[in-house]
Write a protein that holds these residues in place. Structure first.
Motif, short mmCIF file in Angstrom:
data_model
loop_
_atom_site.label_atom_id
_atom_site.label_comp_id
_atom_site.label_asym_id
_atom_site.label_seq_id
_atom_site.Cartn_x
_atom_site.Cartn_y
_atom_site.Cartn_z
N GLU A 98 0.85 -1.19 0.00
CA GLU A 98 0.00 0.00 0.00
C GLU A 98 0.89 1.23 0.00
N ILE A 99 1.09 1.81 -1.17
CA ILE A 99 1.88 3.01 -1.39
C ILE A 99 1.25 3.73 -2.56
N SER A 100 1.19 5.06 -2.49
CA SER A 100 0.59 5.84 -3.57
C SER A 100 -0.84 5.40 -3.86
N HIS A 101 -1.55 4.99 -2.81
CA HIS A 101 -2.93 4.52 -2.96
C HIS A 101 -3.01 3.38 -3.97
N TYR A 103 -3.89 0.31 -3.10
CA TYR A 103 -5.09 -0.47 -2.76
C TYR A 103 -6.28 0.46 -2.60
N ASP A 104 -6.37 1.16 -1.46
CA ASP A 104 -7.46 2.11 -1.28
C ASP A 104 -7.28 3.25 -2.27
N GLY A 105 -8.24 3.40 -3.16
CA GLY A 105 -8.11 4.38 -4.23
C GLY A 105 -7.35 3.82 -5.41
N GLY A 106 -7.18 2.50 -5.45
CA GLY A 106 -6.45 1.86 -6.54
C GLY A 106 -7.06 0.53 -6.92
N LEU A 107 -6.29 -0.54 -6.76
CA LEU A 107 -6.75 -1.86 -7.16
C LEU A 107 -8.02 -2.28 -6.42
N MET A 338 -8.23 -4.58 1.62
CA MET A 338 -7.31 -5.52 1.00
C MET A 338 -6.59 -6.26 2.12
N GLY A 339 -7.17 -7.36 2.54
CA GLY A 339 -6.59 -8.17 3.61
C GLY A 339 -5.93 -9.42 3.08
#
Length: 859
Positions: A98-101, A103-107, A338-339
């Protein structure tokens, strides 16, 4: 991944790259020149090579001769009958954190940012009050009235005093830089809500334009009571709407009362229609890379800034409403939607095997476990995590996985113990690794274990692989393609778990793709030693890049692949089975006069600079007089720059803060200056021969956690010495640049005297696909000159006269973007005239894949 700097970046004047012909990206198979259908249809040390800057002096990069009149010449001999060794079947894969969004705001396809109202304890960030028609209302966080005490521990209270005749009141979420809406699309909403007595609803849910003038999709929820309750609804957009992301998700009411929202979620369609799933467009991009493994969950994201903020896998499983989330080390909260199971489903969806990184008792703030007894809870957690992944439903944690929705165990062959533990100043990794490795091997003897540092002593425990990370300039990549040709006897195999050419923002430019391609030719050729490798970072939301260079970019509505992405697709889709012997003879291109502007800068450090002087012979090209001139003439790329006490001072403790002055016409000169570190982790940057503020190469003094000196220059990879820079001490620095030579002095002592050799333009590898009998040549021409190459296929029997040629080329600083996603894409054409001996011209600045069928003599 730690925040580091990269070297020797080059650029030429921007040009437009050739466009594929109309319709070429639609995947039509034509025999004329066409672009590959990837974009439309398919979608980071070395042992001593961590590139985190300390005191850094940037030195000249290399620029090839420009505007050639005719092609250079080379010969290339491939022994098609005597393969060297197999290519690792799992060589190419993905690394994620999780970097540069990412996961959240991404994949991770969730569209609502701060869906559980916990991202900021003081205010409901990303939520705003909506009123119209004279309505009066207030909103506030409520930490006492919440749906549960695990994942949903805050709520948003909406008090509606009045709404008027045709008014409404509600709250709106701005998503991850907008809520996307596309034609004929169904969105699934999930809400936890309750109301005070006297209010029964309904609630209106809507995707609407900012300002509310256009409602793109809506639904209603009824049946709200004084008890917390889960509601679901679907919203559908009309077929004819224009795709847009300039929208909000609004929850509103048309009657007065008090309402609490404990959770608001909105999902678009997901990849394979999975609940709590992934963005379709990004997954298609990843699928085209044909990845064989996924390294997860990180990266620094695994370690966390502190032990409390590590990736605690047990808190990432089960219903998302029970997951508390945690603070990401990259500066924003992670929902943990994203767990662990979602990572495993990602592997399943793309047919990748998991490479599981387990937390090993070290975090980025130097918190660490120092005794074997202290390791016990973390060993127990790692063993239970492995059981969750691999155990049958008759095991404790296998049964938990089945309850979470996946009864079938996952296959797990690789476990990495920690991440970048070389940065642990305590030196405790040998103990931590050996203690955990023994426990894992005792219970899971078939799992191969990966260490994160090279060590001669892991207390008698030998890792199966060691994870090396490289973040470099293009020239550093070009000059180190033979890095893994030889490993010492008994040395573990290699996992290059993070690597990238760091040029271009927020995604790589084409010069970076040339560096990446050259590096990959070496990894593929040496895949008897390098078993697996993965680029990093993989993903970036272009609205908030945390790291400068990332492979795939996106916003709320669109995604695109970088030139380096398309290069990796070319390599992965044309991976052979065995490496073939290849000998290349190409002519050195002579070293050119080096020149350009100078610059100063810092990396996670405050520093000051004075007495800056640039001379060529007796001529003074520049001499600083900050007291009189201030900052006149300087161009500031970033940072907090000011003139103080006759020096130029930079005080922003953050990465990549640089300033430049000078001209491209400055050539073959000497730079001298004084520099002093004020505070921070590292030192300072001083650029020489810079042609662009993003194009850098360097002498690194006090880098690698202020432990060593390193010059990364063409022909000198790995030239490092112990070094330490003191705070508050003034250092005299001098760099003398002359044609083909760099001399570096610190406090009058010669540190480096490097004679730069001419550049050989080609980097290449050869392989055979045993399934098809095809010979595959991957050739990178890093020069600005076409190279006419006589290719000889030694030991060939029958050679098909035609084959396939895929080419990726463009200006060095060309990039793809949201606005221009196909600026640099591969073009494929039919290769004619193939024979046991034939000639092929490799274009200037190009990545090439040649593929043709060959039988061996006597076959």
């Amino acid at each position: 991944m730690l925040q580091r700097k990269c070297l020797n970046q080059n650029a030429v004047r921007p040009q437009r790259s050739p466009r594929p012909m109309a319709g070429a990206l639609d995947g039509v198979n034509v025999t004329a020149t066409r672009a590959l259908p990837f974009a439309a249809r398919l979608p980071r040390h070395a042992i001593a090579m961590f590139l985190c800057c300390g005191l850094i002096v940037l030195v000249a990069g290399r620029t090839m001769a420009q505007s050639p009149q005719r092609a250079a010449h080379a010969t290339m001999t491939v022994n098609v009958a005597r393969p060297l060794h197999p290519i690792s079947p799992i060589l190419f894969g993905l690394m994620t954190e999780e970097i540069s969004h990412s996961y959240d705001g991404g994949l991770y396809a969730e569209l609502i940012q701060n869906r559980a109202f916990k991202d900021n304890a003081a205010k409901p960030v990303h939520w705003s009050l909506v009123t119209s028609g004279g309505a009066a209302a207030t909103m506030a966080l409520d930490m006492l009235n919440t749906p549960n005490h695990t994942g949903l521990t805050s709520s948003l209270k909406l008090d509606v005093a009045s709404v008027g005749t045709n008014g409404r009141a509600g709250v709106a979420n701005d998503g991850y830089w907008g809520i996307p809406a596309t034609p004929d699309t169904t969105y699934k909403a999930t809400i936890y809500a309750r109301a005070a007595a006297g209010f029964s609803g309904p609630l209106t849910l809507a995707i609407e334009s900012k300002g509310g003038s256009t409602v793109l999709a809506s639904a209603q929820i009824t049946g709200i009571t004084t008890d917390w309750k889960k509601f679901t609804a679907t919203l559908h957009t009309a077929d004819g709407i224009k795709p847009t992301s300039n929208n909000l998700f609004v929850v509103s009411v048309h009657s007065p009362g008090t309402l609490w929202l404990g959770y608001v979620s909105l999902f678009p369609p997901t990849y394979k229609n999975q609940a709590n799933g992934f963005r379709i467009d990004i997954m298609k991009k990843l699928k085209a890379m044909r990845p064989s493994f996924l390294r997860f969950p990180g990266g620094n994201y695994l370690e966390g800034s502190s032990i409390a903020d590590r990736f605690n896998w047990k808190k990432t499983i089960g219903p998302v409403t029970q997951r508390p989330g945690h603070w990401s080390c990259w500066g924003y909260p992670s929902s943990d939607g994203m767990g662990l199971l979602e990572f495993l489903m990602w592997c399943q969806d793309l047919h990748m095997q998991p490479v599981l990184a387990v937390y090993d008792g070290y975090s980025l703030n130097q918190q660490h476990v120092s005794t074997p007894a202290g390791m016990k809870p973390y060993i127990k957690s790692a063993l239970e995590e492995i059981q969750y992944v691999t155990g049958s439903i008759n095991t404790r944690w296998g049964a938990v996985r089945a309850k979470d929705g996946h009864p079938k165990p996952f296959k797990l062959n690789y476990v990495e113990i920690g991440n970048e533990d070389g940065f642990d100043h305590s030196g405790s990794y040998a103990m931590r690794f050996s203690t955990m490795a023994r426990a894992i091997r005792a219970k899971y003897p078939n799992i191969k274990l990966i260490a994160t540092v090279h060590s001669a002593d892991f207390d008698g425990v030998k890792p199966d692989l060691v994870d090396d990370h490289f973040y470099r300039s293009a020239t550093a990549m070009w000059d180190d393609t033979h890095h893994y040709d030889q490993l010492p006897p008994g040395f573990p195999k290699i996992f290059v778990g993070e690597w990238a050419t760091v040029e271009g923002r927020p995604t790589p430019n084409f010069n970076a793709a040339l560096g990446d391609a050259a590096w990959l030719t070496g990894l593929e050729r040496d895949s008897n030693n390098v078993i697996i490798c993965s680029y990093a970072p993989l993903l970036v939301n272009v609205n908030r890049p945390t790291w400068s260079t990332n492979l795939i970019g996106y916003n709320a509505l669109h995604c695109f692949g970088s030139p380096s992405y398309y290069m990796q697709v070319m390599f992965a889709q044309n991976k052979g089975s065995v490496v073939l012997p290849l000998t290349t003879h190409d002519h050195e291109q002579p070293s050119q006069a080096m020149g350009g502007a100078i610059g100063v800068g810092t990396w996670n450090t405050a520093a000051e600079f004075k007495d800056i002087k640039v001379t060529r012979g007796s001529k003074v090209l520049y001499q600083s007089n900050f007291a009189a001139d201030g900052k006149s003439g300087w161009h500031f790329h970033s940072g907090n720059w000011q003139v103080k006490n006759g020096a130029l001072e930079q005080t922003d403790i953050a990465t990549d803060k640089t300033a430049f002055i000078g001209s491209n016409n400055w050539k073959d000169y000497t730079l001298s200056l004084k520099a002093r570190k004020i505070s921070g982790d590292e030192g300072f940057l001083i650029s020489v021969c810079s042609h662009h503020e993003n194009i850098k190469s360097w002498w690194n003094i006090g880098g690698w956690g202020n432990t060593r000196d390193g010059l990364e220059m063409p022909g000198t990879p790995g030239d490092f010495h112990p070094s330490h820079i003191q705070t508050s001490k003034w250092y005299d620095i001098r760099v003398k640049v002359s044609p083909g030579r760099i001399r570096c002095y610190l406090d009058g002592r010669l540190i480096h005297d490097v004679k730069l050799q001419g550049e050989r333009p080609l980097r290449a590898t050869a392989s055979r696909d045993n399934r098809t009998g095809d010979v595959i040549l991957k050739v990178v021409n890093i020069s600005n000159t076409p190279v006419s190459t006589a290719i000889s296929l030694k030991g060939a029997g029958t050679v098909a006269s035609t084959g396939k040629c895929i080419v990726l080329t463009g200006p060095r600083n060309a990039q793809n973007s949201i606005a221009d996603p196909h600026n640099v894409v591969p073009v494929e054409h039919t290769l004619h005239g193939v024979a046991a001996d034939f000639t092929h011209v490799f274009p200037a600045r190009s990545v090439n894949v040649l593929r043709f069928h060959v039988t061996t003599a006597g076959q």
